[in-house]
Write an enzyme that holds these catalytic residues in place. Structure first.
Site, PDB file in Angstrom:
ATOM      1  N   GLU A  24     -17.763  52.529  -0.987  1.00 42.90           N
ATOM      2  CA  GLU A  24     -17.665  53.925  -0.581  1.00 42.90           C
ATOM      3  C   GLU A  24     -19.050  54.516  -0.302  1.00 42.90           C
ATOM      4  OE1 GLU A  24     -13.488  55.249  -2.668  1.00 42.90           O
ATOM      5  OE2 GLU A  24     -15.331  55.484  -3.806  1.00 42.90           O
TER       6      GLU A  24
ATOM      7  N   GLY B  94     -10.419  47.497  -1.070  1.00 43.37           N
ATOM      8  CA  GLY B  94     -11.213  47.911  -2.204  1.00 43.37           C
ATOM      9  C   GLY B  94     -12.594  48.316  -1.765  1.00 43.37           C
TER      10      GLY B  94
ATOM     11  N   THR C 133      -9.657  42.481  -9.389  1.00 35.33           N
ATOM     12  CA  THR C 133     -10.400  43.570  -8.780  1.00 35.33           C
ATOM     13  C   THR C 133      -9.525  44.107  -7.677  1.00 35.33           C
ATOM     14  OG1 THR C 133     -12.305  44.118  -7.407  1.00 35.33           O
ATOM     15  CG2 THR C 133     -11.582  41.872  -7.339  1.00 35.33           C
TER      16      THR C 133
ATOM     17  N   THR D  45      -9.499  54.177   1.007  1.00 35.23           N
ATOM     18  CA  THR D  45     -10.730  54.736   1.584  1.00 35.23           C
ATOM     19  C   THR D  45     -11.561  53.670   2.297  1.00 35.23           C
ATOM     20  OG1 THR D  45     -11.835  54.492  -0.561  1.00 35.23           O
ATOM     21  CG2 THR D  45     -10.900  56.647  -0.041  1.00 35.23           C
TER      22      THR D  45
END
Length: 382
Positions: free
Chosen positions: A254, A165, A175, A143
């Site tokens: 996001e 990420g 991560t 995303t």
């Protein structure tokens, strides 16, 4: 222009996981004396990829294969068998034992790989060529709204890092996914020590939503083709690369519209500073105040105060500022609040907290919380 790194090859393409978008990457080392290091999620629901990776010698890896769009997590014995098949295919292309290849996967949890379609797509790809790390960065995206790549030079060597990420970001060890390629020559034990130190100050310092991924993997590969480098200088260059990647990750969180950087100083030690910085950067109330440019600095005081076990944090010793504009303990005049509101309207917000105890310090990176984050994750599989 992303520089080439001697001693590396790569292969990217579409294998049918994300329709016609790039969803596959293979990065390999061609030199004989490679050094490597890696860290992984500590999630109790870690996927088969991570489980396979944890079993191998991480000091002399020949490469990594990545599938983007399907995490292959919570898929049982079939998922594990599919990850082994993927690793074996990659090892055959790299000409090395399967145990020298990492497997990484990212995307939807609980869905098996479409193996028949994937294998057909993989077999149709050409042979690996000179490494194109920009293409690798694009192929591992999910995303993400943009690819993430950073580089530095150290002596005669180059350090290039790629990462993906934007959500499910609150690490214990690593991560997201990140891979570092360098042609520097370093001993495996030195590389491992340096990498873990840098990870702790960068990848372990970023948080988008306080959730830990099941698939987090970060690895560094050193081909040695450029000859030896000073370890201290290499660590400084690697720190700069990973810090730049972390800032890209946080600002691309996001639905994010703003990067938040929380700098805690004056702590008892670095561990306490990290605890406080994470409490601030993870606070939904702090995140929403930043998003709305609301000069409610009291939300930062609240976040510091909820570290209730830290009994040496005393209100009268704490100082809070935003981009150098002090908001506590000075009186919150209308003029100061107006200045704070104007500052919060920018796309990067630095929150400074000094605990007034000792010399511990830590910086955490995050982003604001927006309606976009809710929309992306409400509709993730639908």
């Amino acid at each position: 222009m992303i520089p080439a790194v001697d001693g590396f090859i790569s292969l990217t393409g579409s294998i049918g996981v994300k329709d016609n978008r790039p969803d596959f990457a293979l990065l390999g080392v061609t030199t004989p004396d490679v050094a490597s290091a890696a860290v992984f999620t500590r999630s109790r629901f870690a996927g088969p990829s991570v489980r396979l990776d944890r079993e191998v010698d991480l000091s002399a890896l020949r490469g990594v294969v990545v599938v983007s769009g399907n995490a292959n997590v919570a898929t049982g014995e079939q998922g594990l068998a599919d990850a082994r098949t993927l690793r074996a295919w990659a090892a055959d292309r790299l000409g090395c034992p399967a145990e020298q290849v990492l497997v990484a996967s990212t995307g939807v949890i609980g869905v098996l790989y479409p193996m028949e379609r994937m294998l057909a797509g993989m077999d149709a790809l050409p042979a690996p060529g000179p490494a194109d790390l920009g293409a690798v960065a694009e192929a591992i995206m999910t995303t993400d709204t943009r690819s993430k790549c950073a580089f530095r030079t150290v002596g005669n060597a180059t350090v290039v890092g790629v990462a993906k990420g934007v959500g499910m970001m609150e690490p214990n060890m690593a991560t997201m996914l990140s891979f570092i390629a360098t042609d520097a020559q370093l001993a495996p034990d030195a590389l491992d020590r340096i990498f873990r130190s840098v990870v702790d100050r960068t990848y372990n310092a970023v948080s988008v939503d306080s959730d830990t991924s099941t698939s987090d993997t970060a690895a560094v590969f050193a081909s040695g083709a450029a000859g030896p480098v000073d370890p201290t200088e290499f660590e400084a260059a690697l720190l700069e690369v990973c810090t730049e990647l972390v800032r890209m990750i946080a600002s691309d969180g996001e639905g994010a519209s703003k990067l938040i950087e929380v700098r805690v100083t004056g702590a008892r030690d670095d561990a306490q500073a990290k605890l406080v910085a994470k409490a601030v950067v993870n606070s939904p109330l702090v995140k929403t105040a930043v998003h709305g440019a609301d000069p409610n600095w009291g939300r930062v005081a609240m976040a510091v105060g909820k570290c209730e076990s830290e009994t040496d944090i005393l209100e009268e010793n704490v100082r809070i500022a935003f981009g150098g504009l002090e908001t506590y303990p000075v009186p919150a005049s209308p003029e100061r609040l107006a200045a704070l509101q104007e500052y919060l309207g920018g796309d990067e917000v630095v929150i400074e907290v000094d605990l007034g105890i000792a010399a511990g310090e830590f910086t955490a990176y995050g982003c604001d919380l927006t309606e976009g984050y809710i929309r992306i994750n409400a509709d993730y599989t639908t």
